[in-house]
Scaffold this motif. Structure first.
Motif, PDB file in Angstrom:
ATOM      1  N   ALA A  33       0.833  -1.211   0.000  1.00  0.00           N
ATOM      2  CA  ALA A  33       0.000   0.000   0.000  1.00  0.00           C
ATOM      3  C   ALA A  33       0.862   1.253   0.000  1.00  0.00           C
ATOM      4  O   ALA A  33       0.598   2.208  -0.743  1.00  0.00           O
ATOM      5  CB  ALA A  33      -0.926  -0.009   1.211  1.00  0.00           C
ATOM      6  N   ILE A  34       1.914   1.252   0.810  1.00  0.00           N
ATOM      7  CA  ILE A  34       2.815   2.412   0.843  1.00  0.00           C
ATOM      8  C   ILE A  34       3.519   2.588  -0.490  1.00  0.00           C
ATOM      9  O   ILE A  34       3.644   3.706  -1.010  1.00  0.00           O
ATOM     10  CB  ILE A  34       3.830   2.245   1.989  1.00  0.00           C
ATOM     11  CG1 ILE A  34       3.115   2.292   3.338  1.00  0.00           C
ATOM     12  CG2 ILE A  34       4.903   3.326   1.916  1.00  0.00           C
ATOM     13  CD1 ILE A  34       4.005   1.962   4.506  1.00  0.00           C
ATOM     14  N   TYR A  40       1.896   6.296  -7.059  1.00  0.00           N
ATOM     15  CA  TYR A  40       0.825   7.181  -7.544  1.00  0.00           C
ATOM     16  C   TYR A  40       1.262   8.645  -7.461  1.00  0.00           C
ATOM     17  O   TYR A  40       1.053   9.416  -8.412  1.00  0.00           O
ATOM     18  CB  TYR A  40      -0.427   6.961  -6.701  1.00  0.00           C
ATOM     19  CG  TYR A  40      -1.561   7.900  -7.046  1.00  0.00           C
ATOM     20  CD1 TYR A  40      -2.348   7.687  -8.177  1.00  0.00           C
ATOM     21  CD2 TYR A  40      -1.837   9.001  -6.238  1.00  0.00           C
ATOM     22  CE1 TYR A  40      -3.380   8.552  -8.496  1.00  0.00           C
ATOM     23  CE2 TYR A  40      -2.867   9.868  -6.550  1.00  0.00           C
ATOM     24  CZ  TYR A  40      -3.640   9.643  -7.679  1.00  0.00           C
ATOM     25  OH  TYR A  40      -4.664  10.509  -7.988  1.00  0.00           O
ATOM     26  N   ALA A  41       1.878   9.022  -6.318  1.00  0.00           N
ATOM     27  CA  ALA A  41       2.345  10.402  -6.183  1.00  0.00           C
ATOM     28  C   ALA A  41       3.419  10.710  -7.219  1.00  0.00           C
ATOM     29  O   ALA A  41       3.412  11.795  -7.836  1.00  0.00           O
ATOM     30  CB  ALA A  41       2.877  10.629  -4.768  1.00  0.00           C
ATOM     31  N   TYR A  42       4.338   9.762  -7.424  1.00  0.00           N
ATOM     32  CA  TYR A  42       5.390   9.980  -8.417  1.00  0.00           C
ATOM     33  C   TYR A  42       4.805  10.136  -9.811  1.00  0.00           C
ATOM     34  O   TYR A  42       5.219  11.014 -10.590  1.00  0.00           O
ATOM     35  CB  TYR A  42       6.375   8.811  -8.391  1.00  0.00           C
ATOM     36  CG  TYR A  42       7.378   8.847  -9.524  1.00  0.00           C
ATOM     37  CD1 TYR A  42       8.492   9.679  -9.471  1.00  0.00           C
ATOM     38  CD2 TYR A  42       7.186   8.070 -10.683  1.00  0.00           C
ATOM     39  CE1 TYR A  42       9.407   9.730 -10.519  1.00  0.00           C
ATOM     40  CE2 TYR A  42       8.088   8.112 -11.727  1.00  0.00           C
ATOM     41  CZ  TYR A  42       9.191   8.944 -11.647  1.00  0.00           C
ATOM     42  OH  TYR A  42      10.083   8.997 -12.688  1.00  0.00           O
ATOM     43  N   GLN A  50       7.123  17.736 -13.071  1.00  0.00           N
ATOM     44  CA  GLN A  50       7.894  18.220 -11.936  1.00  0.00           C
ATOM     45  C   GLN A  50       9.299  17.614 -11.847  1.00  0.00           C
ATOM     46  O   GLN A  50      10.102  18.065 -11.040  1.00  0.00           O
ATOM     47  CB  GLN A  50       7.127  17.937 -10.637  1.00  0.00           C
ATOM     48  CG  GLN A  50       5.946  18.849 -10.410  1.00  0.00           C
ATOM     49  CD  GLN A  50       6.373  20.301 -10.265  1.00  0.00           C
ATOM     50  OE1 GLN A  50       7.358  20.614  -9.600  1.00  0.00           O
ATOM     51  NE2 GLN A  50       5.635  21.204 -10.894  1.00  0.00           N
ATOM     52  N   PHE A  51       9.569  16.603 -12.650  1.00  0.00           N
ATOM     53  CA  PHE A  51      10.893  15.982 -12.633  1.00  0.00           C
ATOM     54  C   PHE A  51      11.718  16.339 -13.874  1.00  0.00           C
ATOM     55  O   PHE A  51      12.747  15.723 -14.121  1.00  0.00           O
ATOM     56  CB  PHE A  51      10.771  14.461 -12.508  1.00  0.00           C
ATOM     57  CG  PHE A  51      10.145  14.013 -11.212  1.00  0.00           C
ATOM     58  CD1 PHE A  51      10.848  14.087 -10.028  1.00  0.00           C
ATOM     59  CD2 PHE A  51       8.843  13.553 -11.187  1.00  0.00           C
ATOM     60  CE1 PHE A  51      10.272  13.684  -8.833  1.00  0.00           C
ATOM     61  CE2 PHE A  51       8.266  13.149 -10.000  1.00  0.00           C
ATOM     62  CZ  PHE A  51       8.971  13.214  -8.817  1.00  0.00           C
ATOM     63  N   THR A 232       9.321  29.607 -14.473  1.00  0.00           N
ATOM     64  CA  THR A 232       8.541  28.920 -15.501  1.00  0.00           C
ATOM     65  C   THR A 232       8.315  27.464 -15.106  1.00  0.00           C
ATOM     66  O   THR A 232       9.243  26.758 -14.726  1.00  0.00           O
ATOM     67  CB  THR A 232       9.279  28.967 -16.846  1.00  0.00           C
ATOM     68  OG1 THR A 232       9.542  30.339 -17.190  1.00  0.00           O
ATOM     69  CG2 THR A 232       8.445  28.310 -17.936  1.00  0.00           C
ATOM     70  N   GLY A 233       7.058  27.033 -15.187  1.00  0.00           N
ATOM     71  CA  GLY A 233       6.728  25.650 -14.881  1.00  0.00           C
ATOM     72  C   GLY A 233       6.465  25.372 -13.417  1.00  0.00           C
ATOM     73  O   GLY A 233       6.139  24.244 -13.049  1.00  0.00           O
ATOM     74  N   TYR A 234       6.576  26.370 -12.570  1.00  0.00           N
ATOM     75  CA  TYR A 234       6.372  26.228 -11.122  1.00  0.00           C
ATOM     76  C   TYR A 234       7.133  25.017 -10.599  1.00  0.00           C
ATOM     77  O   TYR A 234       6.567  23.946 -10.332  1.00  0.00           O
ATOM     78  CB  TYR A 234       4.884  26.091 -10.795  1.00  0.00           C
ATOM     79  CG  TYR A 234       4.576  26.365  -9.330  1.00  0.00           C
ATOM     80  CD1 TYR A 234       4.377  27.654  -8.885  1.00  0.00           C
ATOM     81  CD2 TYR A 234       4.521  25.338  -8.401  1.00  0.00           C
ATOM     82  CE1 TYR A 234       4.111  27.916  -7.555  1.00  0.00           C
ATOM     83  CE2 TYR A 234       4.267  25.588  -7.062  1.00  0.00           C
ATOM     84  CZ  TYR A 234       4.054  26.882  -6.650  1.00  0.00           C
ATOM     85  OH  TYR A 234       3.804  27.142  -5.326  1.00  0.00           O
ATOM     86  N   PRO A 235       8.435  25.141 -10.386  1.00  0.00           N
ATOM     87  CA  PRO A 235       9.268  24.003  -9.961  1.00  0.00           C
ATOM     88  C   PRO A 235       9.040  23.616  -8.503  1.00  0.00           C
ATOM     89  O   PRO A 235       9.860  23.885  -7.620  1.00  0.00           O
ATOM     90  CB  PRO A 235      10.691  24.519 -10.187  1.00  0.00           C
ATOM     91  CG  PRO A 235      10.574  25.994 -10.034  1.00  0.00           C
ATOM     92  CD  PRO A 235       9.222  26.372 -10.580  1.00  0.00           C
ATOM     93  N   TYR A 236       7.929  22.968  -8.241  1.00  0.00           N
ATOM     94  CA  TYR A 236       7.536  22.616  -6.873  1.00  0.00           C
ATOM     95  C   TYR A 236       8.522  21.632  -6.249  1.00  0.00           C
ATOM     96  O   TYR A 236       9.023  21.848  -5.144  1.00  0.00           O
ATOM     97  CB  TYR A 236       6.127  22.033  -6.891  1.00  0.00           C
ATOM     98  CG  TYR A 236       5.641  21.503  -5.571  1.00  0.00           C
ATOM     99  CD1 TYR A 236       5.193  22.356  -4.568  1.00  0.00           C
ATOM    100  CD2 TYR A 236       5.634  20.132  -5.315  1.00  0.00           C
ATOM    101  CE1 TYR A 236       4.753  21.863  -3.353  1.00  0.00           C
ATOM    102  CE2 TYR A 236       5.187  19.637  -4.103  1.00  0.00           C
ATOM    103  CZ  TYR A 236       4.755  20.501  -3.134  1.00  0.00           C
ATOM    104  OH  TYR A 236       4.322  20.006  -1.926  1.00  0.00           O
ATOM    105  N   ILE A 237       8.812  20.541  -6.949  1.00  0.00           N
ATOM    106  CA  ILE A 237       9.685  19.504  -6.396  1.00  0.00           C
ATOM    107  C   ILE A 237      11.107  20.021  -6.173  1.00  0.00           C
ATOM    108  O   ILE A 237      11.688  19.809  -5.100  1.00  0.00           O
ATOM    109  CB  ILE A 237       9.679  18.258  -7.293  1.00  0.00           C
ATOM    110  CG1 ILE A 237       8.311  17.581  -7.243  1.00  0.00           C
ATOM    111  CG2 ILE A 237      10.751  17.268  -6.855  1.00  0.00           C
ATOM    112  CD1 ILE A 237       7.907  17.104  -5.874  1.00  0.00           C
TER     113      ILE A 237
END
Length: 277
Positions: A33-34, A40-42, A50-51, A232-237
């Motif tokens: 499950a983990i 799923y998040a990736y 984001q990568f 540009t692209g909102y680099p969240y990660i």
């Protein structure tokens, strides 16, 4: 059979083959499950781009690096003020809770319980809008001081109460007053045992400086938000990785300082013991 083994057997039944099989099954399902949630998040973040390596380009610019440095300095500035003030406030409240005067104990206990129960985010937000409008730094420092000072007070109080009662009784028998007993006998001994917990709470104070984000104080997290929103692209990660690494590094440095101080105090106590004998 040792006493510890016998006690463990009485308090906890040794699982049989079926129980051990169920435990292994539940463990395997939990890991799956983990792993599934992680995948799923990736996948969602990868689909959002984001990568992509290009998202790291903003960190090559001097202006972005300077903004991160300014965020670190602002974070450390608030932490230094709130850390020192919270320890001072904690010492005063702890002394009040240990006072022989009932009104002083009642007021100190009420203050400690109130600020320990008050959510820190709400306190900072209320101080910013009601007391320090358009002045985020004093609101953040005061909020951190009140909350962490109440916690530090409990750490100090319990550290003093944990000492053997004979220490204080012997000092009183020698004719020393309450202030002398506290400052000369109890507090110096309690400091060594309290120091790890006090430093641990200071680590919490350091992490809580990130709450200045909600009142636009330009600390490290807010600086990361500005970098992400203006790129540009909102680099969240990438921003999370950079900011998170800096926070972890600061906390590890503070934890290392705590261990060094604790080891130094232990060595000093060991050197004094033979001399006293």
């Amino acid at each position: 059979m040792s006493t510890r083994t016998a006690t463990a057997t009485v308090l906890f039944d040794t699982p049989g083959p079926k129980a051990r099989l169920r435990y292994r099954l539940f463990g395997a399902l939990s890991l799956l499950a983990i792993a599934g949630l992680g995948w799923y998040a990736y996948a969602k973040l990868d689909a959002a781009g984001q990568f992509d390596p290009e998202l790291w380009d903003p960190f090559q610019y001097t202006a972005v690096q300077q903004r991160i440095l300014d965020g670190v300095v602002a974070t450390l500035k608030v932490f230094a003020l709130a850390g020192v003030l919270s320890i001072v406030l904690g010492a005063l409240l702890a002394a009040g809770r240990l006072s022989d005067h009932r009104p002083v104990r009642a007021v100190s206990s009420a203050v400690v319980q109130f600020f320990r129960a008050m959510p820190l985010l709400i306190m900072i937000f209320a101080l910013y809008h009601a007391v320090f409008p358009s002045e985020p730094m004093p609101a953040l420092v005061l909020g951190l001081t009140l909350y962490n000072g109440a916690v530090q007070a409990e750490i100090m109080r319990t550290g003093i109460l944990a000492l053997p009662r004979g220490q204080g009784e012997a000092a009183y028998a020698l004719g020393m007053g309450k202030t002398q007993v506290m400052t000369l006998i109890l507090v110096p001994q309690a400091v060594r045992s309290m120091l790890p917990a006090i430093i641990g709470q200071l680590v919490v104070t350091l992490k809580d400086t990130s709450l200045g984000f909600v009142i636009t104080y330009p600390e490290l997290l807010y600086a990361g938000k500005l970098i992400a929103s203006n790129s540009t692209g909102y680099p969240y990660i990438p921003v999370v990785i950079v900011v998170g690494t800096l926070y972890i590094g600061l906390c590890l440095a503070l934890t290392g300082l705590a261990k060094w101080l604790e080891a130094r105090g232990r060595r000093g106590a060991n050197r004094r013991t033979p001399a006293a004998a």
